[in-house]
Design a protein around this motif. Structure first.
Motif, PDB file in Angstrom:
ATOM      1  N   VAL A 335       0.854  -1.191   0.000  1.00 36.21           N
ATOM      2  CA  VAL A 335       0.000   0.000   0.000  1.00 36.21           C
ATOM      3  C   VAL A 335       0.887   1.237   0.000  1.00 36.21           C
ATOM      4  CG1 VAL A 335      -0.160   0.009   2.542  1.00 36.21           C
ATOM      5  CG2 VAL A 335      -1.936   1.131   1.186  1.00 36.21           C
ATOM      6  N   LEU A 336       0.435   2.282  -0.697  1.00 38.06           N
ATOM      7  CA  LEU A 336       1.180   3.546  -0.760  1.00 38.06           C
ATOM      8  C   LEU A 336       0.442   4.709  -0.104  1.00 38.06           C
ATOM      9  CD1 LEU A 336       2.582   3.342  -4.402  1.00 38.06           C
ATOM     10  CD2 LEU A 336       3.948   3.414  -2.305  1.00 38.06           C
ATOM     11  N   SER A 337      -0.883   4.672  -0.116  1.00 32.48           N
ATOM     12  CA  SER A 337      -1.670   5.774   0.452  1.00 32.48           C
ATOM     13  C   SER A 337      -2.968   5.233   1.020  1.00 32.48           C
ATOM     14  CB  SER A 337      -1.996   6.833  -0.621  1.00 32.48           C
ATOM     15  OG  SER A 337      -0.883   7.623  -0.954  1.00 32.48           O
ATOM     16  N   ASN A 338      -3.564   5.997   1.943  1.00 31.29           N
ATOM     17  CA  ASN A 338      -4.918   5.725   2.410  1.00 31.29           C
ATOM     18  C   ASN A 338      -5.489   7.012   3.010  1.00 31.29           C
ATOM     19  OD1 ASN A 338      -4.072   5.950   5.173  1.00 31.29           O
ATOM     20  ND2 ASN A 338      -3.590   3.761   5.262  1.00 31.29           N
ATOM     21  N   HIS A 339      -6.629   6.904   3.675  1.00 32.26           N
ATOM     22  CA  HIS A 339      -7.354   8.067   4.177  1.00 32.26           C
ATOM     23  C   HIS A 339      -6.698   8.704   5.399  1.00 32.26           C
ATOM     24  CE1 HIS A 339      -8.570   4.763   6.726  1.00 32.26           C
ATOM     25  NE2 HIS A 339      -9.064   5.624   7.591  1.00 32.26           N
ATOM     26  N   ASP A 340      -5.624   8.127   5.913  1.00 32.40           N
ATOM     27  CA  ASP A 340      -4.971   8.638   7.121  1.00 32.40           C
ATOM     28  C   ASP A 340      -3.633   9.311   6.853  1.00 32.40           C
ATOM     29  OD1 ASP A 340      -6.883   7.946   9.038  1.00 32.40           O
ATOM     30  OD2 ASP A 340      -6.085   5.928   9.285  1.00 32.40           O
ATOM     31  N   VAL A 341      -3.154   9.299   5.608  1.00 34.81           N
ATOM     32  CA  VAL A 341      -1.794   9.760   5.341  1.00 34.81           C
ATOM     33  C   VAL A 341      -1.770  10.726   4.159  1.00 34.81           C
ATOM     34  CG1 VAL A 341      -0.894   7.563   6.202  1.00 34.81           C
ATOM     35  CG2 VAL A 341      -1.144   7.895   3.739  1.00 34.81           C
ATOM     36  N   VAL A 342      -0.723  11.546   4.115  1.00 37.94           N
ATOM     37  CA  VAL A 342      -0.532  12.445   2.972  1.00 37.94           C
ATOM     38  C   VAL A 342      -0.390  11.611   1.700  1.00 37.94           C
ATOM     39  CG1 VAL A 342       1.033  14.140   1.938  1.00 37.94           C
ATOM     40  CG2 VAL A 342       0.513  14.251   4.394  1.00 37.94           C
ATOM     41  N   ARG A 343      -1.108  11.998   0.667  1.00 40.27           N
ATOM     42  CA  ARG A 343      -1.079  11.245  -0.596  1.00 40.27           C
ATOM     43  C   ARG A 343       0.351  11.158  -1.127  1.00 40.27           C
ATOM     44  NH1 ARG A 343      -5.696  10.062  -3.406  1.00 40.27           N
ATOM     45  NH2 ARG A 343      -7.671  10.868  -2.588  1.00 40.27           N
TER      46      ARG A 343
END
Length: 556
Positions: A335-343
């Protein structure tokens, strides 16, 4: 066991391989507030989600994961659940959910839902009853209530801090304190209480009976706290290298028996259902304990997500992750991104592309948008070539950046308020998606209403500007997912090749993957056929530009 019609297709490629579809699946995260709005209130909803199934089908994902859509006062965007068995009217009805699931299943797309077992909303009927019943009651025993310290109990029971800032304890009028590892409106359950365990068995079965294909488990490493709730030791860091949590409230042995129990519940149902852990645990060998054969099936690979755009760190995490997961017979989940982290399209555009900001505000360094997108495309192509499963956060297939100029008055993340703005928060990665460039709210819904404002930069990145457009980020993802399936990269194996220190080069089956993380072009083999490049512009033959990943087919 289902009491509802089984609308799932009889077979798909995963089933034809003998099940365990999740081992090589690409799963798309829908953040409900921000995916698609059908009624014009500025907030996404199930009829809107259903209308976008053809888009997801064209993209080529195997499943969707829905962040929480349950009844909730929305103190933390739905991660404060007041009713685990119903849909929040913001998003529609249970009938709307059923229609969405049936439409997804008919398109061959599985449905994974979020489960929030560490805490409920303070408006959940159990917590309301706990406050009314008072100390020592069975109602209070469902949550973590304790007496305070100090002469009159005026001090919190221990020194734990909330993940959203400030103390992790709140005092109630009768003098006791309750634990909330997150917001004050998110009281932690006491998982030593048999009623809590039985309750969540019922919640699992409720959604399994509606045909869901699995659960993403929020804060999976936090359900059990150390006995007697000891103070966190002075100097004990909250975050370990690789993103892992440390301390007496995280990664306790007792969590594993919970997941063995849930594994048995899912095994009662056909269709090879999934449990995936959101567990900020490091190193990978420790995380792999969550995916032993009788526990969960996947765990998000946060050490990989936080490694940044740096070849040595990436290679080390890839090796450690694959080794640790192979040791327990589980796939690695990238995984590279999700709703909790800077894109990642913005993280990789910073001066230090390995940095891990908690958010980006207008006062912070602004990412280089073009460089960030170039690296994001290269990183995504690298990730999608790795064996195992992969998660795609909504909008990354459009190359969306972080919204970095949100004014304070529109921010809604509780971590922003609880830290008085010291923590920028997660609103910047949760902006409503742009679907149509020449439409109000970029086509997010039928009106200009939006729960968070969109930056102007989203217009040229709208879906209608990319679907079917050669060289677009959407078409890169679509092609990558198609080739990933054709060459069975998810079920393959990785073999590293000798390369320059700034280059990651590996072979997966018939495909040679080369990713140039350095500052200058490097040579490519001349006897291989180009399958796909993250660089939209054609490069000179036999040359790989900087910040570019290619997939090559090796000669027979």
């Amino acid at each position: 066991m289902s009491t509802l019609p089984d609308t799932r297709p009889l077979a798909d490629t995963a089933a034809e391989r003998g099940g365990e579809w999740w081992r090589d699946a690409v799963i798309y995260q829908i953040y409900p507030r921000s995916f698609a709005d059908s009624n014009g209130d500025g907030i996404g909803d199930f009829p809107g989600f259903t209308s976008k199934i053809p888009y997801l089908s064209e993209l080529g994902v195997d499943a969707v994961w829905l962040s929480p859509f349950y009844v909730s006062p929305q103190a933390d965007a739905g991660y404060d659940v007041a009713d685990y068995r119903d849909v929040n009217p913001l998003f529609g009805t249970l009938a709307d959910f059923d229609e969405f699931a049936a439409t997804a299943h008919a398109a061959g797309i599985r449905v994974v839902v979020d489960l929030v077992p560490n805490h409920s909303s303070d408006e959940h009927e159990w917590f309301v009853a706990a406050l009314a019943a008072g100390p020592g009651s069975p109602e209070r025993a469902r949550y973590v209530f304790r007496e305070g310290r100090g002469e009159n109990g005026e001090l919190p029971p221990n020194n734990w801090q909330s993940n959203f800032g400030g103390p992790a304890w709140t005092r109630v009028p009768d003098g006791q304190w309750y634990l909330h590892l997150f917001d004050t409106k998110q009281p932690d359950f006491d998982w030593n209480n048999a009623e809590v365990a039985d309750f969540f068995d019922d919640v699992l079965r409720f959604w399994l009976d509606r045909g869901v294909d699995g659960f993403r488990v929020d804060v999976a490493h936090g359900l059990i706290k150390a006995e007697d709730l000891p103070d966190q030791e002075e100097g004990e860091t909250k975050k370990l290298e690789g993103g892992g949590n440390n301390g007496p409230m995280w990664d306790q042995e007792g969590v594993h028996e919970i997941y063995r129990r849930w594994h048995r519940v899912l095994a009662e149902y056909d269709g090879d259902r999934l449990l995936v852990a959101e567990a900020w645990v490091s190193p990978p060998a420790r995380l792999a304990r969550y995916v032993r054969p009788d526990e969960m099936h996947q765990a998000f690979n946060f050490p990989y997500m936080v490694a940044g755009w740096e070849p040595a760190r990436l290679r080390r995490v890839i090796d450690e992750s694959i080794e640790a997961n192979e040791g327990v017979g589980a796939p690695t989940t990238w995984v590279l991104s999700n709703h909790d982290v800077v894109r990642h399209a913005s993280r990789f555009g910073l001066t230090d592309p390995t940095s891990w900001p908690r958010g980006i505000s207008a006062d912070d360094e602004q990412p280089d948008a073009a460089l960030g997108l170039r690296r994001a495309r290269a990183a995504s192509l690298l990730m999608l070539a790795l064996p195992g499963s992969a998660y795609v956060y909504q909008g990354e297939e459009l190359g969306l950046p972080e919204a970095t100029e949100l004014p304070a008055e529109v921010r809604q993340d509780p971590s922003f308020a609880r830290t008085e703005g010291a923590d920028t928060g997660r609103d910047g990665c949760r902006i409503p998606l742009p679907w149509t460039r020449e439409a109000p709210a970029f086509g997010f819904g039928p009106s200009p209403e939006l729960w968070l404002p969109q930056p102007e930069s989203y217009g040229p990145l709208a879906a209608d500007q990319q679907v079917g457009v050669a060289g677009s980020t959407f078409e890169l993802y679509r092609a990558a997912l198609a080739l990933r399936g054709e060459y069975e990269l998810g079920s393959g194996s990785l073999s590293w090749n000798l390369s320059d220190a700034s280059v990651l080069s590996f072979t997966n089956g018939e495909v040679l993957v080369v990713s140039n993380l350095g500052g200058s072009a490097v040579p490519l083999p001349t006897d291989a056929t180009l399958l796909l490049s993250s660089d939209a512009a054609p490069a000179p033959a036999g040359e790989l530009p900087s910040d570019t990943t290619v997939w090559l087919r090796l000669p027979a």
